[in-house]
Write a protein that holds these residues in place. Structure first.
Motif, mmCIF file in Angstrom:
data_model
loop_
_atom_site.group_PDB
_atom_site.id
_atom_site.type_symbol
_atom_site.label_atom_id
_atom_site.label_comp_id
_atom_site.label_asym_id
_atom_site.label_seq_id
_atom_site.Cartn_x
_atom_site.Cartn_y
_atom_site.Cartn_z
ATOM 1 N N GLU A 52 -0.654 -13.104 64.623
ATOM 2 C CA GLU A 52 -1.138 -14.203 63.796
ATOM 3 C C GLU A 52 -2.110 -15.099 64.573
ATOM 4 O OE1 GLU A 52 2.430 -12.451 62.128
ATOM 5 O OE2 GLU A 52 2.015 -13.265 64.121
ATOM 6 N N GLN A 75 4.408 -9.993 63.031
ATOM 7 C CA GLN A 75 3.660 -8.800 62.666
ATOM 8 C C GLN A 75 3.579 -7.854 63.869
ATOM 9 O OE1 GLN A 75 -0.608 -9.217 61.847
ATOM 10 N NE2 GLN A 75 -0.311 -8.013 59.974
ATOM 11 N N ALA A 79 1.043 -2.857 62.644
ATOM 12 C CA ALA A 79 0.642 -3.550 61.410
ATOM 13 C C ALA A 79 -0.667 -4.300 61.620
ATOM 14 C CB ALA A 79 1.741 -4.510 60.973
#
Length: 222
Positions: A52, A75, A79
Protein backbone atom coordinates in the motif's frame (compact mmCIF):
# COMPACT_ATOMS: atom_id res chain seq x y z
CA UNK A 1 22.90 -11.85 3.15
CA UNK A 2 26.68 -11.64 3.39
CA UNK A 3 28.75 -8.67 4.47
CA UNK A 4 27.65 -5.71 2.36
CA UNK A 5 31.04 -4.03 2.76
CA UNK A 6 32.40 -6.35 0.04
CA UNK A 7 29.67 -5.49 -2.46
CA UNK A 8 31.55 -2.82 -4.39
CA UNK A 9 34.55 -5.05 -5.00
CA UNK A 10 32.50 -7.97 -6.35
CA UNK A 11 29.77 -6.21 -8.30
CA UNK A 12 29.82 -5.44 -12.02
CA UNK A 13 30.59 -1.91 -13.20
CA UNK A 14 27.39 0.01 -12.44
CA UNK A 15 28.54 3.58 -13.05
CA UNK A 16 26.49 3.72 -16.27
CA UNK A 17 23.41 2.16 -14.71
CA UNK A 18 20.69 4.67 -13.92
CA UNK A 19 17.23 4.26 -12.49
CA UNK A 20 15.44 3.65 -9.23
CA UNK A 21 15.29 0.41 -7.28
CA UNK A 22 12.07 0.11 -5.30
CA UNK A 23 12.15 -2.31 -2.37
CA UNK A 24 9.00 -3.61 -0.68
CA UNK A 25 9.54 -5.79 2.40
CA UNK A 26 7.83 -5.65 5.78
CA UNK A 27 11.02 -6.71 7.57
CA UNK A 28 12.88 -3.52 8.53
CA UNK A 29 16.22 -5.31 8.88
CA UNK A 30 15.95 -6.72 5.35
CA UNK A 31 14.95 -3.34 3.93
CA UNK A 32 17.85 -1.59 5.62
CA UNK A 33 20.36 -4.22 4.51
CA UNK A 34 19.16 -4.05 0.90
CA UNK A 35 19.20 -0.26 0.85
CA UNK A 36 22.77 -0.25 2.18
CA UNK A 37 23.87 -2.96 -0.24
CA UNK A 38 22.49 -1.30 -3.35
CA UNK A 39 23.67 2.18 -2.38
CA UNK A 40 27.23 0.89 -2.05
CA UNK A 41 27.14 0.38 -5.81
CA UNK A 42 25.71 3.88 -6.39
CA UNK A 43 22.15 2.87 -7.16
CA UNK A 44 19.19 5.05 -6.21
CA UNK A 45 16.95 3.17 -3.79
CA UNK A 46 13.53 3.75 -2.25
CA UNK A 47 12.18 1.32 0.36
CA UNK A 48 8.63 0.64 1.56
CA UNK A 49 7.21 -1.54 4.31
CA UNK A 50 4.00 -2.47 2.48
CA UNK A 51 2.41 -2.76 -0.92
CA UNK A 52 0.00 0.00 0.00
CA UNK A 53 2.83 2.41 0.86
CA UNK A 54 4.60 1.61 -2.40
CA UNK A 55 1.46 2.15 -4.48
CA UNK A 56 0.79 5.50 -2.81
CA UNK A 57 4.28 6.84 -3.51
CA UNK A 58 5.01 8.89 -6.66
CA UNK A 59 7.03 7.12 -9.34
CA UNK A 60 9.38 8.53 -11.92
CA UNK A 61 9.30 7.87 -15.65
CA UNK A 62 12.87 6.62 -15.94
CA UNK A 63 14.25 3.08 -15.66
CA UNK A 64 13.18 1.26 -12.50
CA UNK A 65 12.76 -2.16 -10.98
CA UNK A 66 10.92 -3.59 -8.01
CA UNK A 67 12.53 -5.90 -5.43
CA UNK A 68 9.51 -7.49 -3.80
CA UNK A 69 8.98 -9.88 -0.90
CA UNK A 70 6.37 -12.52 -1.65
CA UNK A 71 4.88 -12.60 1.84
CA UNK A 72 3.83 -9.17 3.06
CA UNK A 73 1.46 -8.05 5.74
CA UNK A 74 -1.70 -6.82 4.04
CA UNK A 75 -1.55 -7.14 0.27
CA UNK A 76 0.86 -9.94 -0.70
CA UNK A 77 3.74 -9.53 -3.10
CA UNK A 78 2.02 -11.67 -5.72
CA UNK A 79 -1.14 -9.59 -5.40
CA UNK A 80 0.89 -6.39 -5.79
CA UNK A 81 2.57 -7.78 -8.88
CA UNK A 82 -0.82 -8.53 -10.43
CA UNK A 83 -2.17 -5.08 -9.55
CA UNK A 84 0.76 -3.46 -11.33
CA UNK A 85 -0.40 -5.04 -14.58
CA UNK A 86 -3.21 -2.48 -14.66
CA UNK A 87 -1.01 0.58 -14.06
CA UNK A 88 1.14 2.76 -16.28
CA UNK A 89 4.25 1.05 -14.91
CA UNK A 90 2.97 -2.44 -15.66
CA UNK A 91 6.24 -3.35 -17.37
CA UNK A 92 8.49 -2.50 -14.42
CA UNK A 93 10.74 -5.55 -13.92
CA UNK A 94 9.99 -7.43 -10.69
CA UNK A 95 12.53 -9.41 -8.66
CA UNK A 96 10.88 -11.59 -6.05
CA UNK A 97 12.52 -12.66 -2.81
CA UNK A 98 11.19 -15.04 -0.20
CA UNK A 99 12.23 -17.26 2.64
CA UNK A 100 9.34 -19.63 2.01
CA UNK A 101 9.28 -20.00 -1.74
CA UNK A 102 8.06 -23.14 -3.42
CA UNK A 103 7.77 -24.29 -7.00
CA UNK A 104 4.12 -23.29 -7.41
CA UNK A 105 4.79 -19.80 -6.09
CA UNK A 106 7.78 -19.37 -8.36
CA UNK A 107 5.80 -20.49 -11.40
CA UNK A 108 2.96 -18.09 -10.58
CA UNK A 109 5.38 -15.20 -10.18
CA UNK A 110 7.22 -15.95 -13.40
CA UNK A 111 4.01 -16.37 -15.38
CA UNK A 112 2.96 -12.93 -14.20
CA UNK A 113 6.20 -11.48 -15.53
CA UNK A 114 8.78 -11.63 -12.72
CA UNK A 115 12.31 -11.71 -14.10
CA UNK A 116 13.99 -13.34 -11.10
CA UNK A 117 13.14 -15.17 -7.87
CA UNK A 118 15.72 -15.17 -5.05
CA UNK A 119 15.39 -17.33 -1.96
CA UNK A 120 16.53 -15.85 1.34
CA UNK A 121 19.29 -15.88 2.38
CA UNK A 122 20.75 -14.93 -0.98
CA UNK A 123 24.23 -13.76 -1.93
CA UNK A 124 24.80 -10.02 -2.26
CA UNK A 125 26.18 -10.57 -5.75
CA UNK A 126 23.05 -12.43 -6.86
CA UNK A 127 20.87 -9.49 -5.82
CA UNK A 128 23.18 -6.93 -7.43
CA UNK A 129 23.31 -8.91 -10.67
CA UNK A 130 19.53 -9.25 -10.73
CA UNK A 131 18.96 -5.55 -10.09
CA UNK A 132 21.50 -4.41 -12.68
CA UNK A 133 19.95 -6.73 -15.27
CA UNK A 134 16.46 -5.47 -14.41
CA UNK A 135 17.44 -1.80 -14.73
CA UNK A 136 19.16 -2.46 -18.06
CA UNK A 137 16.08 -4.29 -19.28
CA UNK A 138 13.79 -1.46 -18.26
CA UNK A 139 16.07 1.14 -19.88
CA UNK A 140 15.96 -0.84 -23.13
CA UNK A 141 12.17 -1.12 -22.88
CA UNK A 142 11.79 2.63 -22.37
CA UNK A 143 14.15 3.38 -25.26
CA UNK A 144 12.18 1.04 -27.51
CA UNK A 145 8.95 2.75 -26.46
CA UNK A 146 10.43 6.20 -27.13
CA UNK A 147 11.68 5.08 -30.53
CA UNK A 148 8.26 3.64 -31.42
CA UNK A 149 6.54 6.89 -30.43
CA UNK A 150 8.91 8.86 -32.66
CA UNK A 151 8.36 6.45 -35.54
CA UNK A 152 4.59 6.75 -35.19
CA UNK A 153 4.84 10.55 -35.14
CA UNK A 154 6.88 10.47 -38.35
CA UNK A 155 4.37 8.13 -39.98
CA UNK A 156 1.46 10.33 -38.97
CA UNK A 157 3.27 13.35 -40.44
CA UNK A 158 3.24 11.75 -43.90
CA UNK A 159 0.59 12.67 -46.43
CA UNK A 160 -2.00 9.98 -47.26
CA UNK A 161 -0.34 9.48 -50.64
CA UNK A 162 3.10 9.07 -49.06
CA UNK A 163 1.75 6.51 -46.61
CA UNK A 164 0.16 4.57 -49.44
CA UNK A 165 3.40 4.55 -51.43
CA UNK A 166 5.47 3.38 -48.45
CA UNK A 167 2.94 0.70 -47.58
CA UNK A 168 3.32 -0.67 -51.08
CA UNK A 169 7.10 -0.43 -50.90
CA UNK A 170 7.07 -2.33 -47.62
CA UNK A 171 4.85 -4.96 -49.27
CA UNK A 172 7.66 -5.61 -51.76
CA UNK A 173 6.25 -3.88 -54.84
CA UNK A 174 8.47 -2.16 -57.39
CA UNK A 175 7.93 1.48 -58.38
CA UNK A 176 6.30 0.44 -61.68
CA UNK A 177 3.89 -1.87 -59.87
CA UNK A 178 3.03 0.81 -57.33
CA UNK A 179 2.38 3.31 -60.12
CA UNK A 180 0.00 0.90 -61.82
CA UNK A 181 -1.80 0.10 -58.59
CA UNK A 182 -2.20 3.78 -57.64
CA UNK A 183 -2.86 4.96 -61.21
CA UNK A 184 -0.07 7.54 -61.09
CA UNK A 185 3.15 8.07 -63.02
CA UNK A 186 6.23 6.09 -61.99
CA UNK A 187 8.19 9.33 -61.55
CA UNK A 188 5.53 10.50 -59.12
CA UNK A 189 5.97 7.32 -57.11
CA UNK A 190 9.73 7.94 -56.97
CA UNK A 191 9.19 11.49 -55.73
CA UNK A 192 6.73 10.43 -53.01
CA UNK A 193 8.94 7.50 -52.06
CA UNK A 194 12.05 9.66 -51.66
CA UNK A 195 10.27 12.34 -49.65
CA UNK A 196 8.52 9.82 -47.42
CA UNK A 197 11.69 7.82 -46.73
CA UNK A 198 13.44 11.02 -45.63
CA UNK A 199 10.54 11.96 -43.39
CA UNK A 200 10.59 8.51 -41.84
CA UNK A 201 14.37 8.76 -41.36
CA UNK A 202 14.95 5.41 -43.04
CA UNK A 203 17.54 4.73 -45.73
CA UNK A 204 16.73 1.23 -46.87
CA UNK A 205 13.66 -0.84 -47.58
CA UNK A 206 14.70 -3.17 -44.75
CA UNK A 207 14.64 -0.24 -42.31
CA UNK A 208 11.24 0.78 -43.65
CA UNK A 209 9.85 -2.73 -43.25
CA UNK A 210 11.04 -2.87 -39.63
CA UNK A 211 9.33 0.46 -38.93
CA UNK A 212 6.09 -0.60 -40.59
CA UNK A 213 6.05 -3.92 -38.73
CA UNK A 214 6.73 -2.14 -35.42
CA UNK A 215 3.75 0.14 -36.08
CA UNK A 216 1.52 -2.82 -36.87
CA UNK A 217 0.68 -1.55 -40.33
CA UNK A 218 -0.65 -4.24 -42.61
CA UNK A 219 1.04 -4.56 -45.98
CA UNK A 220 -0.02 -6.99 -48.70
CA UNK A 221 1.16 -7.34 -52.24
CA UNK A 222 -2.24 -8.01 -53.75
Amino acid sequence: MSNIETARSICPDTHRITGVVYIVDDDESVRSALVSLLRTVDLEVEAFHSAEEFLAAPKGNGPACLVLDVRLRGQSGLALQKSLLTTARDAMPVIFMTGYGDIAMTVEAMKAGAIDFLTKPFRDQDMIDAVVAALQRDAERLEATRSLVETRERWNALTPREREVLSNVAAGLMNKQIAARMCIAEVTVKIHRGQAMRKMNVRTVADLVRSVVALGIETRAR
